[in-house]
Design an enzyme around this catalytic site. Structure first.
Site, PDB file in Angstrom:
ATOM      1  N   ASN A 150      -3.611  25.566  -2.673  1.00  0.00           N
ATOM      2  CA  ASN A 150      -3.122  26.953  -2.768  1.00  0.00           C
ATOM      3  C   ASN A 150      -3.307  27.560  -4.158  1.00  0.00           C
ATOM      4  OD1 ASN A 150      -1.057  25.207  -3.687  1.00  0.00           O
ATOM      5  ND2 ASN A 150       0.476  26.783  -3.344  1.00  0.00           N
ATOM      6  N   GLU A 248       5.901  17.027  -6.189  1.00  0.00           N
ATOM      7  CA  GLU A 248       6.221  18.454  -6.025  1.00  0.00           C
ATOM      8  C   GLU A 248       5.813  18.820  -4.614  1.00  0.00           C
ATOM      9  OE1 GLU A 248       7.793  20.188  -8.208  1.00  0.00           O
ATOM     10  OE2 GLU A 248       7.556  19.029 -10.048  1.00  0.00           O
ATOM     11  N   CYS A 282       4.296  27.444  -2.752  1.00  0.00           N
ATOM     12  CA  CYS A 282       5.476  26.648  -2.402  1.00  0.00           C
ATOM     13  C   CYS A 282       6.764  27.396  -2.708  1.00  0.00           C
ATOM     14  CB  CYS A 282       5.438  25.336  -3.182  1.00  0.00           C
ATOM     15  SG  CYS A 282       5.237  25.587  -4.951  1.00  0.00           S
ATOM     16  N   GLU A 456       8.501  18.975 -13.703  1.00  0.00           N
ATOM     17  CA  GLU A 456       7.361  19.210 -14.584  1.00  0.00           C
ATOM     18  C   GLU A 456       7.723  20.344 -15.542  1.00  0.00           C
ATOM     19  OE1 GLU A 456       4.251  19.968 -11.566  1.00  0.00           O
ATOM     20  OE2 GLU A 456       3.496  17.973 -12.005  1.00  0.00           O
TER      21      GLU A 456
HETATM   22  P1  NAD Z   1      -1.460  18.171   1.486  1.00  0.00           P
HETATM   23  O1  NAD Z   1      -0.247  17.333   1.349  1.00  0.00           O
HETATM   24  O2  NAD Z   1      -2.142  18.209   2.790  1.00  0.00           O
HETATM   25  O3  NAD Z   1      -2.571  17.736   0.425  1.00  0.00           O
HETATM   26  C1  NAD Z   1      -2.298  17.660  -0.961  1.00  0.00           C
HETATM   27  C2  NAD Z   1      -3.304  16.720  -1.596  1.00  0.00           C
HETATM   28  O4  NAD Z   1      -3.043  15.397  -1.144  1.00  0.00           O
HETATM   29  C3  NAD Z   1      -4.756  17.009  -1.227  1.00  0.00           C
HETATM   30  O5  NAD Z   1      -5.583  16.792  -2.348  1.00  0.00           O
HETATM   31  C4  NAD Z   1      -5.023  15.975  -0.149  1.00  0.00           C
HETATM   32  O6  NAD Z   1      -6.387  15.656  -0.012  1.00  0.00           O
HETATM   33  C5  NAD Z   1      -4.239  14.792  -0.674  1.00  0.00           C
HETATM   34  N1  NAD Z   1      -3.867  13.768   0.309  1.00  0.00           N
HETATM   35  C6  NAD Z   1      -3.763  13.887   1.644  1.00  0.00           C
HETATM   36  N2  NAD Z   1      -3.399  12.710   2.190  1.00  0.00           N
HETATM   37  C7  NAD Z   1      -3.249  11.828   1.181  1.00  0.00           C
HETATM   38  C8  NAD Z   1      -2.875  10.458   1.099  1.00  0.00           C
HETATM   39  N3  NAD Z   1      -2.561   9.751   2.190  1.00  0.00           N
HETATM   40  N4  NAD Z   1      -2.804   9.874  -0.106  1.00  0.00           N
HETATM   41  C9  NAD Z   1      -3.080  10.576  -1.223  1.00  0.00           C
HETATM   42  N5  NAD Z   1      -3.462  11.872  -1.214  1.00  0.00           N
HETATM   43  C10 NAD Z   1      -3.535  12.500  -0.026  1.00  0.00           C
HETATM   44  O7  NAD Z   1      -1.008  19.632   1.020  1.00  0.00           O
HETATM   45  P2  NAD Z   1      -1.869  20.972   1.093  1.00  0.00           P
HETATM   46  O8  NAD Z   1      -1.941  21.406   2.517  1.00  0.00           O
HETATM   47  O9  NAD Z   1      -3.100  20.820   0.286  1.00  0.00           O
HETATM   48  O10 NAD Z   1      -0.908  21.975   0.274  1.00  0.00           O
HETATM   49  C11 NAD Z   1       0.131  22.680   0.847  1.00  0.00           C
HETATM   50  C12 NAD Z   1       1.478  22.021   0.572  1.00  0.00           C
HETATM   51  O11 NAD Z   1       1.644  21.835  -0.828  1.00  0.00           O
HETATM   52  C13 NAD Z   1       2.651  22.858   1.014  1.00  0.00           C
HETATM   53  O12 NAD Z   1       3.592  22.037   1.667  1.00  0.00           O
HETATM   54  C14 NAD Z   1       3.221  23.389  -0.270  1.00  0.00           C
HETATM   55  O13 NAD Z   1       4.582  23.724  -0.231  1.00  0.00           O
HETATM   56  C15 NAD Z   1       2.956  22.269  -1.195  1.00  0.00           C
HETATM   57  N6  NAD Z   1       2.975  22.714  -2.576  1.00  0.00           N
HETATM   58  C16 NAD Z   1       4.033  22.366  -3.383  1.00  0.00           C
HETATM   59  C17 NAD Z   1       4.098  22.817  -4.697  1.00  0.00           C
HETATM   60  C18 NAD Z   1       5.241  22.456  -5.603  1.00  0.00           C
HETATM   61  O14 NAD Z   1       5.105  22.630  -6.812  1.00  0.00           O
HETATM   62  N7  NAD Z   1       6.361  21.967  -5.093  1.00  0.00           N
HETATM   63  C19 NAD Z   1       3.063  23.626  -5.187  1.00  0.00           C
HETATM   64  C20 NAD Z   1       2.011  23.966  -4.346  1.00  0.00           C
HETATM   65  C21 NAD Z   1       1.973  23.497  -3.043  1.00  0.00           C
END
Ligand code: NAD
Length: 475
Positions: A150, A248, A282, A456
């Site tokens: 995102n 996060e 998020c 963070e």
């Molecule tokens: P996601 O969890 O699908 O993917 C995040 C990352 O993890 C990607 O690079 C993905 O390839 C990797 N990944 C997937 N499976 C994995 C595994 N088994 N082991 C290690 N890495 C793995 O999330 P997304 O769809 O890319 O992003 C959206 C989500 O991120 C939403 O839930 C959003 O709320 C959250 N988000 C949180 C914050 C925060 O600061 N709290 C900020 C931005 C986004």
């Protein structure tokens, strides 16, 4: 077709397995590049490069040298700001003007901010007569930085800058959906002559390359931003190896609107909090809780504000919303709109596809739902907001806190005492009062409950990316 390679030991290299993944521009549906489909063999190569850097000159570098490097990286991004912004938009679908005003400038600020933080960092000294204790702060070693789609460069650099500033080496795994700016960043590292092996970049799918990174015994810290379900997998894999872990995760954040708020400012603020970046932040305020006394007037004004938002071509400087990240994600958002109707909700505006191949959908405002229903409690992560009533301050707090997430909230009121009282009662890591997403990079950033573990920002990041060692000397 342009291919985005991995970046290991200062060189761009093809994935060991020789496989590639198509990278689609979600606003056009066109394949714009291919990215390396990495596996554990590529993780091993990146770990070896990181180890060599730690054992070499980088491992002996001074904080001042590292701070200068961070400043040089910031300037390197700044010199190519427009190119970075266009690449971020092409990968993600977000408006180019948004990437140029928010994502890329924030990435630059991350490096400059942590350059300053590292220069001014200091450690403690505790004395008693005849005894002096002092603290050394050492790098953790090798850190995995795993980030979502995102805010791709913004969130990667939020981890990378403090990790390098504290003398670590890193292996970055950006989302497979948004690989380009992390690759441009590797070009910046090369162009300024950064030491090889400190920023290793692996592209590919999470389970195929992210998971082996988390499991690798030589990687001692994992900083993960992404979904809560993925975060649970990461936590389960990292825990038995006792790695430092920062998570996060997701959010379902409340916007609390009291009757004494500045009405016009609050309507605009709530709409921005709900729909910035197509609602894919998020921190987005995806549940608006409104005082009964102004509920009808507020909903009417909100619907007018949101209906006026222009959706479309991300290169158009006048659009408020671009495309969602993918067709699949739009399908998920539309599934929630159908669920909302089944749950008794009324879609007051939005939720309509635009004609054409892009993953566009107009921003939706939904009323008449119970605050406990699935639509109002599950993270949709798209341009959908639900609006609910409350009649007392206690009810507002109860509704705000009744979700599994606890990332952020915003409180809109002219009553200073109420602002402090309500803020303190909210079970979230962060609260904004009469504003939203106003960031100071020194403050603790992170969530409670299912929104994650750890903080963070400022010295919180410096502590995460370092190990404190106490030395006790009897004089
Ligand atoms: P996601 O969890 O699908 O993917 C995040 C990352 O993890 C990607 O690079 C993905 O390839 C990797 N990944 C997937 N499976 C994995 C595994 N088994 N082991 C290690 N890495 C793995 O999330 P997304 O769809 O890319 O992003 C959206 C989500 O991120 C939403 O839930 C959003 O709320 C959250 N988000 C949180 C914050 C925060 O600061 N709290 C900020 C931005 C986004």
């Amino acid at each position: 077709m342009k291919r985005l390679h991995n970046h290991i030991n200062g060189r761009f290299v093809a994935p060991t397995g020789g496989a590639w993944i198509d990278n689609v521009n979600p606003a056009t549906g066109a394949v714009i590049s291919q990215i390396a489909r990495s596996t554990s063999a590529d993780v091993d190569a990146a770990v070896a490069a990181g180890r060599a850097a730690l054992d070499g000159a980088w491992g002996r570098s001074s904080a001042a040298e590292r701070a200068d490097l961070l400043d040089a990286i910031a300037s390197g991004i700044e010199a190519r700001l427009a190119e970075f912004a266009e690449a971020e938009s092409a990968d993600n679908g977000k408006p180019v003007h948004l990437a140029a005003a928010v994502d890329i400038p924030r990435a630059i600020s991350n490096f400059r901010f942590f350059a300053g933080a590292v220069r001014h960092d200091h450690t403690g000294c505790h004395t008693t007569p005849g005894v002096i204790n002092y603290t050394l702060r050492k790098p953790v070693g090798m850190a995995a930085l795993i980030t979502p789609w995102n805010l791709p460069l913004y969130l990667l650099t939020w981890k990378l800058a403090p990790a390098l500033g504290m003398g670590n080496v890193t292996i970055a795994k950006p989302s497979e959906l948004t690989p380009t700016t992390a690759t441009l960043l590797a070009e910046v590292f090369a162009s300024i002559g950064a030491p090889a092996g400190i920023y290793n970049l692996l592209h590919g799918y999470g389970p195929e390359v992210g998971a082996p990174m988390v499991a690798h015994p030589d990687i001692r810290a994992v900083s993960f931003t992404g979904g809560t379900v993925t975060g649970a997998h990461v936590a389960a894999a990292a825990a038995p190896k006792f790695k430092k872990l920062s998570l996060e995760l997701g959010g379902k954040n409340a916007t609390l609107v009291f009757a004494d708020c500045d009405f016009e400012e609050t309507v605009k603020g709530a709409a921005r909090a709900a729909f910035l970046n197509q609602g894919q932040i998020c921190l987005c305020g995806s549940r608006i809780l409104v005082d009964d006394a102004i509920y009808d007037r507020f909903v009417e004004a909100l619907v007018a504000e949101v209906s006026a938002m222009k959706v479309g071509d991300p290169t158009d400087p006048d659009v408020s919303l671009g495309a969602l990240i993918s067709q699949g994600h739009r399908d998920k958002v539309e599934g929630y709109l159908r669920l909302a109707v089944e749950e008794g909700g009324t879609i007051r505006c939005g939720g309509e596809r635009l004609d054409g191949p892009g993953a566009f959908i107009t921003p939706a405002v939904i009323t008449d739902l119970e605050s406990t229903c699935r639509t109002a409690t599950e993270e949709i992560f798209g341009p959908v907001v639900t609006v609910h009533r409350f009649s007392t301050e206690a009810e507002a707090i109860e509704k705000a806190n009744q979700v599994r997430y606890g990332l952020a909230a915003s409180v809109w009121t002219a009553d200073l005492r109420r602002a402090h009282r309500v803020s303190a009662a909210l079970a979230t890591g962060m609260v904004w009062v009469n504003t939203w997403l106003l960031r100071d990079l020194r403050v603790p950033f992170g969530g409670v409950k299912d929104s994650g573990v750890g903080r963070e920002g400022g010295h919180y990041s410096l502590e995460f990316f370092s190990e404190s060692q106490n030395i006790c000397v009897k004089l």
